[in-house]
Design a protein around this motif. Structure first.
Motif, PDB file in Angstrom:
ATOM      1  N   ILE A   8     -56.221  14.171  68.617  1.00 28.56           N
ATOM      2  CA  ILE A   8     -56.034  14.376  67.189  1.00 28.56           C
ATOM      3  C   ILE A   8     -57.504  14.634  66.470  1.00 28.56           C
ATOM      4  N   ARG A  12     -59.837  17.225  64.860  1.00 28.70           N
ATOM      5  CA  ARG A  12     -60.329  17.072  63.389  1.00 28.70           C
ATOM      6  C   ARG A  12     -62.069  17.395  63.572  1.00 28.70           C
ATOM      7  N   TRP A  17     -62.188  22.485  58.007  1.00 31.66           N
ATOM      8  CA  TRP A  17     -62.233  23.668  57.060  1.00 31.66           C
ATOM      9  C   TRP A  17     -62.663  23.400  55.705  1.00 31.66           C
ATOM     10  N   ARG A  55     -55.348  23.219  49.398  1.00 26.83           N
ATOM     11  CA  ARG A  55     -54.067  23.004  50.684  1.00 26.83           C
ATOM     12  C   ARG A  55     -54.478  23.023  52.092  1.00 26.83           C
ATOM     13  N   HIS A  56     -55.539  23.934  52.175  1.00 26.18           N
ATOM     14  CA  HIS A  56     -55.564  24.277  53.883  1.00 26.18           C
ATOM     15  C   HIS A  56     -57.081  23.383  54.069  1.00 26.18           C
ATOM     16  N   ALA A  57     -57.693  22.770  53.252  1.00 29.60           N
ATOM     17  CA  ALA A  57     -59.073  22.478  53.466  1.00 29.60           C
ATOM     18  C   ALA A  57     -58.847  21.151  53.926  1.00 29.60           C
ATOM     19  N   ASP A  58     -59.988  20.765  54.517  1.00 30.62           N
ATOM     20  CA  ASP A  58     -60.103  19.225  54.894  1.00 30.62           C
ATOM     21  C   ASP A  58     -61.391  18.615  54.165  1.00 30.62           C
ATOM     22  N   GLU A  79     -56.424  15.797  44.577  1.00 29.18           N
ATOM     23  CA  GLU A  79     -55.119  15.330  44.907  1.00 29.18           C
ATOM     24  C   GLU A  79     -54.229  16.450  45.441  1.00 29.18           C
ATOM     25  N   MET A  81     -55.291  18.345  48.096  1.00 25.78           N
ATOM     26  CA  MET A  81     -55.406  18.317  49.477  1.00 25.78           C
ATOM     27  C   MET A  81     -54.919  17.339  50.278  1.00 25.78           C
ATOM     28  N   SER A  82     -54.320  17.747  51.439  1.00 29.84           N
ATOM     29  CA  SER A  82     -53.706  16.685  52.343  1.00 29.84           C
ATOM     30  C   SER A  82     -54.485  15.739  53.063  1.00 29.84           C
ATOM     31  N   GLU A  83     -54.042  14.573  53.375  1.00 29.67           N
ATOM     32  CA  GLU A  83     -54.747  13.762  54.014  1.00 29.67           C
ATOM     33  C   GLU A  83     -54.885  14.269  55.664  1.00 29.67           C
ATOM     34  N   PRO A  84     -55.922  13.861  56.161  1.00 25.34           N
ATOM     35  CA  PRO A  84     -57.255  12.983  56.004  1.00 25.34           C
ATOM     36  C   PRO A  84     -57.942  14.188  55.187  1.00 25.34           C
TER      37      PRO A  84
END
Ligand code: SF4
Lengths: 154, 313
Positions: A8, A12, A17, A55-58, A79, A81-84
Motif C-alpha cells: 500500500i 501511494r 494525484w 475527492r480524487h486527490a492525494d 476536509e 479530501m480523503s485520508e491519507p
C-alpha cells in the motif's frame, strides 16, 4: 511492517494525484505549477496526475497567502479530501504569507489554516523546485515507517 | 460447475479481464504520452493507482443516496465483465454462446452507462448531475449507429450469435471488406461509449470537474476506473470478434494471440484518435452522430441487405 502495508505504501508513493488550489496567489505561482505539469517536465513519469476534484486527490498544491475570504473554502476543500492526504505549500507566500503577511485581508501562510507537509519557497517557485519538493515529500513518506534513520532528522 | 467457476473467475472472466484491463490502460496512457512527446507512466502505473485508491479512506457525501451510490460502480463492473463470456476469444465458440448473444452483449455494455448516470445523479452534487445527464444524452447519440453497424454485420452472416458471426467471416474472408464502413463507425462510437477524448463530454474536467464521478473516491472510484478498463477491453473484443475475424482456425494458443493482437490494434487506434482530437461540445457531438454516423450505419445495413440477396452463400 507487513507485506500488505508495504504494498500500500509503495502504491501511494507511485501514484500521487494532485489538486491545484489558488488560495490568493498573484498567479505567478499558479503558472509555474501549470508549467510543471506540461509535457516539458512530464510528471506522469512519477504517476502524478492533475485531478479536478478534491475527492480524487492525494496531494493539495496550494499557492499564495490565505486570504480571509478563502480561508473557510480552503478548510472545506481540505476536509473533502480523503485520508491519507498531504498539503504542499508552493511559493514564499504559501509558506509564510510572504510580502502579503500582515495585510488587513490576509490570514497568513497555509499552515495557519491547515497542516502542511512540505514547503517549497521561491517567488515564484520554479517548476524544478516544485518537482523537487514533491519528490522530497514522497521520499519522507518512504522513510517514515522506519523508526530511526541514521543521519536523518526524526 | 468447476468449469463454469473457472470461466467466470479466471479465464476469460475476472482475473484475465483485470490483468488485460490494466495492460490496456497502460498501453493507452503510454501511447498517449509518447504521441505528445512525453515519456509517460511506468508499466505498473495502473496497478499502483488501483491499489492506492482501494486503500484510501472512503467518503460518502451526506446528501447522496447511500445504497445507490455504493452499488452503481459494482454494477458497472459486473455488467461489463459478464459480457466477455459471450465473446469468442479463445476458439470458434465463446464460453456461453447461444443464438442472440449479440443483443445481450450490446445491452450488457449499455448497463455501465446507466450505472454511471444513476451513480452521478444520486451523488446529488451539481457537477455530477450535469455529467450524468450528459452521459445519458450522449448515449442516445452513439448507441444507434453502434447497434446498426454490429447488427448489419450480423445480418450478412445470417446469425445472431457472436461466435457464429466470427466463424462466418473467418470462412468467408472476402466478406470482411464489405463491413469496413461499419468498422470505422463502430470504432468512433466506441470512443463515445468509453468517454474518450473527442467524446469525453460527460467528464469534461475543464468544465464540470469530473462529471458523474465528482463525488466518488477511494474504493468506489477504483471500481469505476476498473470498469472503464474492462469496458475498453470488452468493447474492443466485441469489435474484434465482429469486424476482425482472423486466425480463428489456428490452434487455441494461436487464436488467443491473434485475439490479443486484434484487441491491441483497436486500443492503439483509440489512443491515436484520442490524441488527434479535442473535445467536442455536446450538441456538436450529437449532430455529428446523427448527421454522419447514423446515415453511414444505415448505408451499411442497406449494403449488407443487397449483398445478401445478390451474393451466393
Ligand atoms: S510567492 Fe511570489 S509569485 Fe508566488 S504568489 Fe507570492 S508573490 Fe506571487
Amino acid at each position: 511492517m507487513g507485506i500488505i502495508s508495504k504494498i500500500i505504501n509503495w502504491s501511494r508513493l507511485k501514484s500521487p494525484w494532485v489538486l491545484h488550489f489558488n488560495t490568493g496567489a498573484c498567479n505567478a505561482c499558479d503558472i509555474e505549477i501549470i508549467a510543471a505539469l506540461t509535457p516539458r517536465y512530464d510528471l506522469e513519469r512519477f504517476g502524478v496526475v492533475l485531478k479536478a476534484t478534491p475527492r480524487h486527490a492525494d496531494v493539495l498544491l496550494c499557492s499564495g497567502p490565505v486570504t480571509k475570504q478563502i480561508e473557510s473554502r480552503l478548510l472545506r476543500i481540505y476536509e473533502q479530501m480523503s485520508e491519507p492526504k498531504f498539503v504542499v505549500a508552493v511559493g514564499t507566500c504559501a509558506c509564510s504569507g510572504g510580502v502579503f503577511n500582515g495585510c488587513y485581508n490576509v490570514a497568513g501562510g497555509i499552515n495557519s489554516v491547515i497542516p502542511v507537509s512540505a514547503y517549497i519557497p521561491g517567488c515564484p517557485a520554479s517548476p524544478k523546485a516544485i518537482i523537487d519538493g514533491v519528490v522530497k515529500l514522497l521520499q519522507s513518506l518512504e522513510a517514515k515507517p522506519k523508526s530511526k534513520r541514521p543521519g536523518g532528522k526524526k | 460447475m468447476l468449469k463454469a467457476l473457472f470461466h467466470i473467475l479466471i479465464f476469460p472472466g475476472l482475473s484475465f479481464l483485470f490483468v488485460f484491463g490494466f495492460f490496456a490502460e497502460y498501453v493507452d496512457r503510454k501511447l498517449y504520452a509518447r504521441l505528445q512527446n512525453r515519456i509517460g507512466p511506468p508499466w505498473f502505473q495502473p496497478l499502483a493507482d488501483f491499489i492506492k485508491l482501494i486503500s484510501k479512506q472512503e467518503i460518502i457525501p451526506e446528501e447522496a443516496d447511500n445504497n445507490v451510490f455504493k452499488l452503481m460502480p459494482l454494477l458497472a463492473l459486473a455488467a461489463s465483465s459478464v459480457a466477455i463470456l459471450y465473446i469468442p476469444i479463445s476458439g470458434e465458440r465463446s464460453v456461453f454462446s447461444f443464438n442472440g448473444d449479440v443483443i445481450v452483449v450490446l445491452y450488457l455494455l449499455t448497463i455501465p452507462t446507466f450505472a454511471y448516470f444513476l451513480g452521478g445523479w444520486y451523488s446529488r452534487s451539481v457537477y455530477s448531475m450535469i455529467g450524468a445527464v450528459r452521459s445519458l444524452t450522449q448515449l442516445f447519440a452513439y448507441e444507434v449507429p453502434l447497434f446498426l453497424c454490429i447488427l448489419a454485420s450480423a445480418m450478412l452472416a445470417d446469425t445472431w450469435s457472436l461466435s457464429g458471426i466470427a466463424a462466418f467471416y473467418n470462412q468467408h474472408i472476402g466478406y470482411w471488406f464489405c463491413n469496413i464502413i461499419g468498422f470505422v463507425v463502430a470504432l468512433i462510437c466506441l470512443l463515445g461509449k468509453l468517454e474518450k477524448v473527442p467524446f469525453d463530454i460527460p467528464e469534461a474536467e475543464t468544465e464540470i470537474v469530473a462529471g458523474s464521478f465528482t463525488e466518488y473516491n477511494g474504493r468506489l472510484l477504483a471500481f469505476i476506473r476498473m470498469s472503464f478498463n474492462v469496458e475498453m477491453v470488452v468493447g474492443a473484443s466485441l469489435l474484434a470478434a465482429v469486424f476482425l475475424p482472423f486466425g480463428l482456425n489456428l490452434a487455441p494458443a494461436g487464436v488467443l494471440i491473434c485475439y490479443l493482437i486484434q484487441v491491441l490494434i483497436i486500443i492503439v487506434a483509440i489512443s491515436f484518435l484520442r490524441t488527434l482530437f479535442a473535445r467536442l461540445r455536446l450538441d456538436q457531438m450529437i449532430n455529428f452522430c446523427w448527421k454522419y454516423l447514423a446515415p453511414l450505419a444505415f448505408l451499411q445495413v442497406l449494403f449488407n441487405l443487397t449483398l445478401k440477396v445478390v451474393l451466393p452463400r
